[in-house]
Scaffold this active site. Structure first.
Site, PDB file in Angstrom:
ATOM      1  N   THR A 114      -7.296 -22.387 -18.753  1.00 42.27           N
ATOM      2  CA  THR A 114      -7.472 -22.335 -20.201  1.00 42.27           C
ATOM      3  C   THR A 114      -7.972 -20.959 -20.641  1.00 42.27           C
ATOM      4  O   THR A 114      -8.808 -20.357 -19.973  1.00 42.27           O
ATOM      5  CB  THR A 114      -8.452 -23.438 -20.629  1.00 42.27           C
ATOM      6  OG1 THR A 114      -7.904 -24.691 -20.220  1.00 42.27           O
ATOM      7  CG2 THR A 114      -8.673 -23.453 -22.131  1.00 42.27           C
ATOM      8  N   HIS A 159     -19.354  -1.950 -13.437  1.00 40.68           N
ATOM      9  CA  HIS A 159     -20.723  -1.462 -13.678  1.00 40.68           C
ATOM     10  C   HIS A 159     -20.753  -0.158 -14.461  1.00 40.68           C
ATOM     11  O   HIS A 159     -21.761   0.544 -14.477  1.00 40.68           O
ATOM     12  CB  HIS A 159     -21.479  -1.333 -12.357  1.00 40.68           C
ATOM     13  CG  HIS A 159     -21.754  -2.662 -11.743  1.00 40.68           C
ATOM     14  ND1 HIS A 159     -22.801  -3.473 -12.147  1.00 40.68           N
ATOM     15  CD2 HIS A 159     -21.081  -3.368 -10.806  1.00 40.68           C
ATOM     16  CE1 HIS A 159     -22.768  -4.597 -11.472  1.00 40.68           C
ATOM     17  NE2 HIS A 159     -21.741  -4.564 -10.657  1.00 40.68           N
ATOM     18  N   SER A 206     -22.838  -1.184  -7.407  1.00 42.19           N
ATOM     19  CA  SER A 206     -24.032  -1.701  -8.074  1.00 42.19           C
ATOM     20  C   SER A 206     -25.264  -1.762  -7.194  1.00 42.19           C
ATOM     21  O   SER A 206     -26.369  -1.893  -7.709  1.00 42.19           O
ATOM     22  CB  SER A 206     -23.746  -3.073  -8.647  1.00 42.19           C
ATOM     23  OG  SER A 206     -23.611  -4.002  -7.601  1.00 42.19           O
ATOM     24  N   THR A 241     -25.973  -9.101   0.999  1.00 40.16           N
ATOM     25  CA  THR A 241     -25.596  -8.215  -0.107  1.00 40.16           C
ATOM     26  C   THR A 241     -25.782  -6.754   0.307  1.00 40.16           C
ATOM     27  O   THR A 241     -24.984  -5.892  -0.051  1.00 40.16           O
ATOM     28  CB  THR A 241     -26.428  -8.541  -1.364  1.00 40.16           C
ATOM     29  OG1 THR A 241     -26.320  -9.941  -1.605  1.00 40.16           O
ATOM     30  CG2 THR A 241     -25.933  -7.790  -2.575  1.00 40.16           C
ATOM     31  N   LYS A 284     -21.078  -7.838 -18.545  1.00 39.75           N
ATOM     32  CA  LYS A 284     -22.252  -7.048 -18.193  1.00 39.75           C
ATOM     33  C   LYS A 284     -22.653  -6.202 -19.410  1.00 39.75           C
ATOM     34  O   LYS A 284     -23.228  -6.744 -20.338  1.00 39.75           O
ATOM     35  CB  LYS A 284     -21.990  -6.298 -16.897  1.00 39.75           C
ATOM     36  CG  LYS A 284     -21.957  -7.321 -15.728  1.00 39.75           C
ATOM     37  CD  LYS A 284     -21.553  -6.840 -14.380  1.00 39.75           C
ATOM     38  CE  LYS A 284     -21.514  -8.020 -13.393  1.00 39.75           C
ATOM     39  NZ  LYS A 284     -20.930  -7.712 -12.102  1.00 39.75           N
TER      40      LYS A 284
END
Ligand SMILES: *Cc1c(COP(=O)(O)O)cnc(C)c1O
Length: 416
Positions: free
Chosen positions: A282, A221, A193, A367, A252
């Site tokens: 859950t 992606h 990405s 990142t 996404k």
């Protein structure tokens, strides 16, 4: 500094952590943005009260506001209520979940699928489980794999070998270095990405066959956006049968929330039976499952959104590069504009929002690599050409004010 338990020591420790994050420029501040159903990609800045155009959403096709999705969710909510009522072990399988998993298996041409509360949890739970069930397993992991895969691999306890990003030769060397008899998993992504590049699925699957390894492919992606039915890059390239485990998200391009893996029955049943991240939490509510299923079904039939998506990405790349704005050329829908400086990147993002009502978040270290800071644009089918031209003009102004260098404009095919 060693910890010395006292009434204030805990708060000091947390404050010190935050301070070091701040001093490295990594402290995260979230922008207040109100999504408006029907108005995407526009949103409302709560601080200024102004309408802004969102340019970095992962709601890649605008399915988060699609009528087909909203009405499926509303109907399930009215019929079945809000929550799932418990884990699937306690509350059983609601019909929407059963249908959703069947649809995902059909989407990818696999025996079965298993749904998790998010794509992150899907990666963490699936990789940690298969990596620990296979005795003495080695996991080969692309250097740019997502944090969720990295954590899953770590929690599996398996030995890990990292291959250089998309480097098939390096992967081959690492595979050859491991005892042929040991179980092996190769974990990688289709669309990455940040650079918008694509993993060499065909070559990696060929190596996997040669070395008898399992392949685990994160198509987060790509699902919804590539392939004739939206199943992703493996489907587009005719490689779905080569990949053992395909992982995806419902959050996404499908516009809702949740994650999944699709694979052979024995693998899915093993994860279902052993993964704590699946068993002890859950289930997703019926309305979520119904919305996600409606979104997948819709995009299995309709190619219009995929075509408009690719068209708009191509148009934006042309508009920006013709103006000399330094974009990284990608084979995908992701359009990175390179700033290559952390503080300028942050400033550019702030100015775009404050002065031009354009929202794009700065992508900084960790990142991406230091010195490769960027603004990452994700044009959707709902971004108009007018929005793209406004974006170009705003970028030119901001780059000029901040003295961020342009690349030489390609005037041979200037965009009016
Ligand atoms: C976003 C992302 C995930 C996690 O998906 P969520 O559904 O948002 O939890 C997993 N892998 C990659 C590559 C991602 O970018």
């Amino acid at each position: 500094m060693s910890f010395n338990a006292s009434p204030h020591a805990y708060d000091h420790a947390f404050e010190a952590t935050l301070e070091s994050i701040r001093s490295e420029g990594r402290y995260r501040v979230f922008t207040d943005l109100e999504r408006i159903a029907g108005a995407f990609p526009n949103a409302l800045s709560r601080r200024t009260g102004k309408k802004v155009t969102v340019w970095c959403a992962n709601d890649y096709l605008g399915m988060g506001q699609h009528e087909v999705v909203l009405s499926a969710m509303q109907q399930a909510l009215a019929e079945m209520g809000a929550g799932a009522g418990g884990t699937r072990n306690i509350s059983g399988n609601h019909s929407r979940m059963v249908e959703l998993e069947k649809t995902i298996a059909e989407l990818h041409g696999k025996d079965a699928a298993l749904v998790f509360t998010s794509g992150y949890v899907a990666n963490e739970a699936a990789l940690s489980t298969i990596g620990s069930v296979l005795d003495d397993c080695v996991i080969f992991s692309d250097a740019q794999n997502h944090a969720s895969m990295i954590h899953g691999i770590r929690h599996s306890g398996a030995e890990k070998k990292v291959f250089r990003h998309n480097d098939v030769d390096h992967l081959a060397k690492l595979l050859a270095s491991v005892d042929a008899k040991r179980p092996k998993i190769i974990a990688f992504e289709s669309v990455y990405s940040m650079d918008g590049d694509i993993g060499p699925i065909r070559e990696i699957c060929a190596l996997a066959r040669q070395y008898h390894a399992l392949t685990y492919l994160d198509e987060v992606h790509a699902v919804g956006m590539y392939g004739d039915n939206g199943a992703g890059i493996a489907r587009r390239d005719g490689l779905e049968d080569e990949v053992d485990i395909i992982q995806g998200t419902l959050a996404k391009a499908y516009g809702v929330i949740g994650g999944y893996v699709a694979s052979r029955a024995s693998i899915i049943d093993t994860i279902r039976s052993c993964a704590p991240g699946f068993i002890f939490t859950t289930a997703l509510p019926p309305a979520i499952a119904a919305g996600a299923e409606a979104s997948i079904r819709y995009l299995m039939r309709s190619s219009h959104e995929r075509e408009a998506h690719q068209q708009n990405a191509a148009t934006l790349k042309t508009i920006l590069s013709d103006a000399g704005i330094p974009i990284m050329q990608t084979p995908t829908h992701i359009v990175p504009v390179m700033v290559n400086d952390a503080s300028l990147c942050k400033k550019a993002s702030d100015m775009l929002l404050e002065e031009h009502q354009i929202y794009v978040q700065p992508i900084n270290y960790p990142t991406v690599r230091k010195g490769s800071e960027r603004l990452r644009f994700t044009p959707t089918p709902l971004h108009s050409e007018e929005m793209m031209l406004s974006l170009r003009d705003a970028l030119l102004q901001v780059f000029s004010e901040l003295n961020i260098p342009l690349s030489r404009a390609d005037t041979s095919r200037a965009y009016a």
